[in-house]
Design a protein around this motif. Structure first.
Motif, mmCIF file in Angstrom:
data_model
loop_
_atom_site.group_PDB
_atom_site.id
_atom_site.type_symbol
_atom_site.label_atom_id
_atom_site.label_comp_id
_atom_site.label_asym_id
_atom_site.label_seq_id
_atom_site.Cartn_x
_atom_site.Cartn_y
_atom_site.Cartn_z
ATOM 1 N N PHE A 52 21.280 -2.851 3.704
ATOM 2 C CA PHE A 52 21.630 -2.180 4.952
ATOM 3 C C PHE A 52 23.135 -2.203 5.210
ATOM 4 O O PHE A 52 23.660 -1.334 5.899
ATOM 5 C CB PHE A 52 20.904 -2.839 6.132
ATOM 6 C CG PHE A 52 19.556 -2.245 6.422
ATOM 7 C CD1 PHE A 52 19.103 -1.123 5.743
ATOM 8 C CD2 PHE A 52 18.730 -2.814 7.379
ATOM 9 C CE1 PHE A 52 17.858 -0.574 6.006
ATOM 10 C CE2 PHE A 52 17.480 -2.283 7.656
ATOM 11 C CZ PHE A 52 17.047 -1.151 6.957
ATOM 12 N N VAL A 53 23.833 -3.205 4.678
ATOM 13 C CA VAL A 53 25.287 -3.246 4.858
ATOM 14 C C VAL A 53 25.925 -2.020 4.229
ATOM 15 O O VAL A 53 26.773 -1.344 4.833
ATOM 16 C CB VAL A 53 25.878 -4.540 4.255
ATOM 17 C CG1 VAL A 53 27.404 -4.510 4.311
ATOM 18 C CG2 VAL A 53 25.358 -5.758 5.000
ATOM 19 N N GLN A 54 25.521 -1.699 3.001
ATOM 20 C CA GLN A 54 26.060 -0.513 2.348
ATOM 21 C C GLN A 54 25.554 0.759 3.008
ATOM 22 O O GLN A 54 26.308 1.712 3.216
ATOM 23 C CB GLN A 54 25.680 -0.526 0.859
ATOM 24 C CG GLN A 54 26.291 -1.652 0.060
ATOM 25 C CD GLN A 54 27.814 -1.635 0.093
ATOM 26 O OE1 GLN A 54 28.438 -0.585 0.123
ATOM 27 N NE2 GLN A 54 28.418 -2.813 0.110
ATOM 28 N N ALA A 55 24.272 0.769 3.370
ATOM 29 C CA ALA A 55 23.708 1.962 3.995
ATOM 30 C C ALA A 55 24.385 2.254 5.322
ATOM 31 O O ALA A 55 24.643 3.415 5.661
ATOM 32 C CB ALA A 55 22.205 1.789 4.190
ATOM 33 N N SER A 56 24.699 1.210 6.097
ATOM 34 C CA SER A 56 25.308 1.422 7.409
ATOM 35 C C SER A 56 26.741 1.923 7.312
ATOM 36 O O SER A 56 27.250 2.532 8.253
ATOM 37 C CB SER A 56 25.268 0.128 8.228
ATOM 38 O OG SER A 56 26.032 -0.892 7.609
#
Length: 529
Positions: A52-56
Motif C-alpha cells: 500500500f505504501v507504493q500504491a498510495s
C-alpha cells in the motif's frame, strides 16, 4: 572531447538548469520512497500494508493527472509547478516532524505518502508539457530520453543514499533530506524566465479543457496504442515495487542498506540502458523495443522470485532497470509526439493516469496475492503475466502520426460582427453547430466514407462534442457532415488546433465534392426560446 549524443539537449541553458534541479528533486523522491517502504516493515509488516505504501504514492496520479493536465494547459505552467513543489516541501516537512515525535502510525504514513503523491500528480503532466518549451523540436526526443536517464540516475543514487541515511541516522532524517532536495527545484523554477504566451482568445474553462483533452485522446489511435502498451507493461512490472521490501527482509534476510543498493542496481541498469538507447533505436522500432523490454521485465521478475541470493537479486534488478527505462522512455515519447502543444499536458495527464493507475493496481494486487500464496509465487505469476501481456498487445503499433505544429494558414470563414462576437465569447452556453455539405458521385461512396472516418477523428481531436454524417435518402449524392462545439470561443480555437496533417485529411475529403466551388460550410448558434 566530443559530447555523447545523449547529452545534446543540455546545451540549452533553461533545460540544463531545470534538468539538474529535477535531478536533485528526484533523488529526494527515491530517498522518500525507500524510507517509507522500510518504515512500514516496522510499523506493520503485512504484505498488503507494505504494498500500500507504493500504491498510495501512485494512486494520486491516477486520480489527479487529467485535472492537473487541464490546469497546466490553461494556467501559467511555471507558477503551477512552483505551487506543486511548495506543497510537497510542506508535506515532507510534516512527515519528518511526525516521525521524529513518534506520532506516525501505518495509516498516517500511507496518508502522507498519498499527499506527496498528489504533489507529484500535479507535477508530472506540467513537466512533460514543459519539455518542448525548453528545447527545439529536433532535440525533443533526446530531451525526453535524457529526462529518463536523469530519473533513473536518481533511481540508482537515491535508494542507496536513502538506505545509508536510514542505517547511519534515522528514517526521519531521510524524510528531511527529501524536503531539502525538493527545495532546489523550487529555487530553479523561480530562476527560470519563461516566455509568456499571449493570446487574444479568452482562457479555456477548467471543465471544458478536461472534456477537450479527453476527446482528443479518445480520437487519437497513436495515444490508444501508447496507453494500452503502457498499462500492460506497468501492471505486471509493478510487482517489484510492491514486494521488493519483503523480498529483501524476509527472503534474502538483509537490511535497509541492501534494499537501497538493490534499488540502486535497478537505477544503474536504467542509466546504462539510457546511454545505449540511441543505438538500439536504430535497429528496433518503438513497438519492437517495448515488446522486448516487456520480455526482459518478465525474465527479471523470474530471477528475483527463484534465485535467492543477493548476487542474483542484483542481476535481476539490473535487468529490470534496463527494461524499465527502455519501455518507459519509449512509451512516453510516443505519447508526447502524438499530442500537439495545445493539449499536450492534458494528453500526458490521461497517459500518466492510465499507467500510474496500472502501477497502483498492480502493486496492491501483488501485495494481496502475496499474503495468500507468498512473495515468490506471486512474482512468478506476474512474470508470466508480463510475458503473456506483451504478446497479446503486440499488434498495437506505436509508430503513429507525429503531431506537427498547427498550420499558420487560416481557412476563410464567415464571422459575426465584432460586438456580436464579444457577446458570444462571454456566453458559455451558446453551443455551435457546424455543417459541411458535400455532393459526391455514388461511385465514390466507399472511398468517401473512408475519408470521412478520418475527418471524424480530426473534428473530435479539435474539440467537437459530437459528430454525425448524414446521407440524403432522395438524393444519394448529397451528404451533410454535422458536428457540435461547446461555445463560439471553442469554435475559434478549433481552427488553431488543426495540424498540417489534419488539413490534408480535410482536403482529401473535400476533393470528393464534384461541384465547382468546394463544399458548402455553415455555422449555427443555439438560440433560447
Amino acid at each position: 572531447m566530443r559530447r555523447p549524443a545523449a547529452f545534446a539537449p543540455l546545451r540549452h541553458p533553461a533545460f540544463r538548469l531545470l534538468w539538474l534541479a529535477n535531478l536533485a528533486s528526484n533523488t529526494g523522491l527515491f530517498i522518500q520512497n525507500t524510507a517509507a517502504g522500510w518504515l512500514m516493515t516496522s510499523l506493520d509488516p503485512a504484505p498488503i500494508m507494505v504494498s500500500f505504501v507504493q500504491a498510495s504514492s501512485m494512486l494520486p496520479v491516477f486520480l489527479l493527472a487529467l485535472p492537473a493536465g487541464a490546469l497546466a494547459d490553461i494556467m501559467d505552467r511555471r507558477l503551477f509547478l512552483i505551487a506543486a513543489q511548495v506543497w510537497m516541501v510542506l508535506m515532507a516537512g510534516l512527515l519528518c516532524l511526525l516521525t521524529w515525535s513518534g506520532g506516525l502510525g501505518p495509516w498516517g504514513l500511507i496518508a502522507f505518502t498519498f499527499a506527496l503523491g498528489a504533489g507529484l500528480a500535479m507535477t508530472f503532466p506540467a513537466w512533460a508539457a514543459t519539455t518542448p518549451e525548453l528545447v527545439p523540436r529536433e532535440d525533443l526526443v533526446g530531451a525526453i530520453a535524457l529526462n529518463g536517464i536523469g530519473f533513473n540516475l536518481t533511481r540508482a543514487v537515491g535508494p542507496a543514499i536513502g538506505g545509508l541515511v536510514i542505517a547511519w541516522f534515522s528514517v526521519e532524517a531521510a524524510f528531511a533530506l527529501n524536503a531539502l532536495c525538493i527545495l532546489t527545484l523550487v529555487v530553479s523554477l523561480l530562476l527560470w524566465k519563461r516566455e509568456k504566451v499571449t493570446s487574444r482568445m479568452p482562457r479555456e474553462q477548467f471543465l471544458s479543457a478536461i472534456r477537450a483533452g479527453s476527446r482528443f485522446v479518445a480520437a487519437t489511435p497513436a495515444m490508444h496504442a501508447a496507453i494500452i502498451r503502457a498499462v500492460t507493461f506497468f501492471l505486471f512490472g509493478s510487482a517489484v515495487w510492491g514486494l521488493l521490501p519483503l523480498l529483501v527482509k524476509q527472503t534474502l534476510q538483509l537490511g535497509p542498506q541492501a534494499f537501497g543498493l538493490l534499488l540502486g542496481c535497478m537505477g544503474a541498469g536504467a542509466v546504462g540502458a539510457g546511454f545505449l538507447l540511441p543505438a538500439v533505436r536504430g535497429r528496433l522500432d518503438r513497438s519492437g523495443l517495448v515488446f522486448w523490454s516487456s520480455l526482459l521485465s518478465a525474465l527479471s521478475l523470474l530471477i528475483l522470485a527463484t534465485l535467492h541470493h543477493w548476487a542474483f537479486a542484483a542481476l535481476g534488478m539490473l535487468l529490470y532497470g534496463v527494461s524499465w527505462i527502455s519501455a518507459a522512455s519509449t512509451l512516453q515519447a510516443s505519447a508526447q509526439l502524438a499530442a500537439p502543444a495545445w493539449v499536450r499536458a492534458r494528453a500526458m495527464g490521461v497517459y500518466q493516469m492510465c499507467f500510474f493507475g496500472a502501477m497502483a493496481a498492480g502493486a496492491a494486487f501483488a501485495g494481496w496475492i502475496a499474503g495468500r500464496i507468498g512473495v515468490e509465487f506471486t512474482m512468478i505469476l506476474f512474470a508470466a503475466g508480463a510475458a503473456g501481456g506483451a504478446i497479446a498487445v503486440r499488434g498495437w503499433r506505436l509508430e503513429g502520426v507525429v503531431a506537427t505544429p498547427p498550420a499558420t494558414v487560416q481557412l476563410a470563414r464567415p464571422e459575426p460582427a465584432a460586438a456580436e462576437l464579444r457577446a458570444m465569447l462571454h456566453e458559455g452556453d451558446r453551443q455551435v453547430m457546424e455543417a459541411v455539405r458535400y455532393r459526391v458521385s455514388p461511385a465514390d461512396r466507399p472511398r468517401f466514407l473512408a475519408a470521412m472516418a478520418e475527418c471524424r477523428r480530426v473534428r473530435l481531436r479539435g474539440g467537437a462534442a459530437s459528430w454525425r454524417l448524414y446521407e440524403d435518402v432522395a438524393h444519394p449524392e448529397r451528404w451533410v457532415e454535422l458536428w457540435s462545439i461547446e461555445s463560439w470561443a471553442e469554435h475559434l480555437r478549433e481552427a488553431a488546433r488543426l495540424t498540417e496533417e489534419d488539413r490534408a485529411i480535410l482536403a482529401r475529403a473535400a476533393g470528393f465534392h464534384n461541384v465547382e466551388g468546394g463544399p458548402e460550410a455553415a455555422r449555427y448558434v443555439n438560440v433560447r426560446v
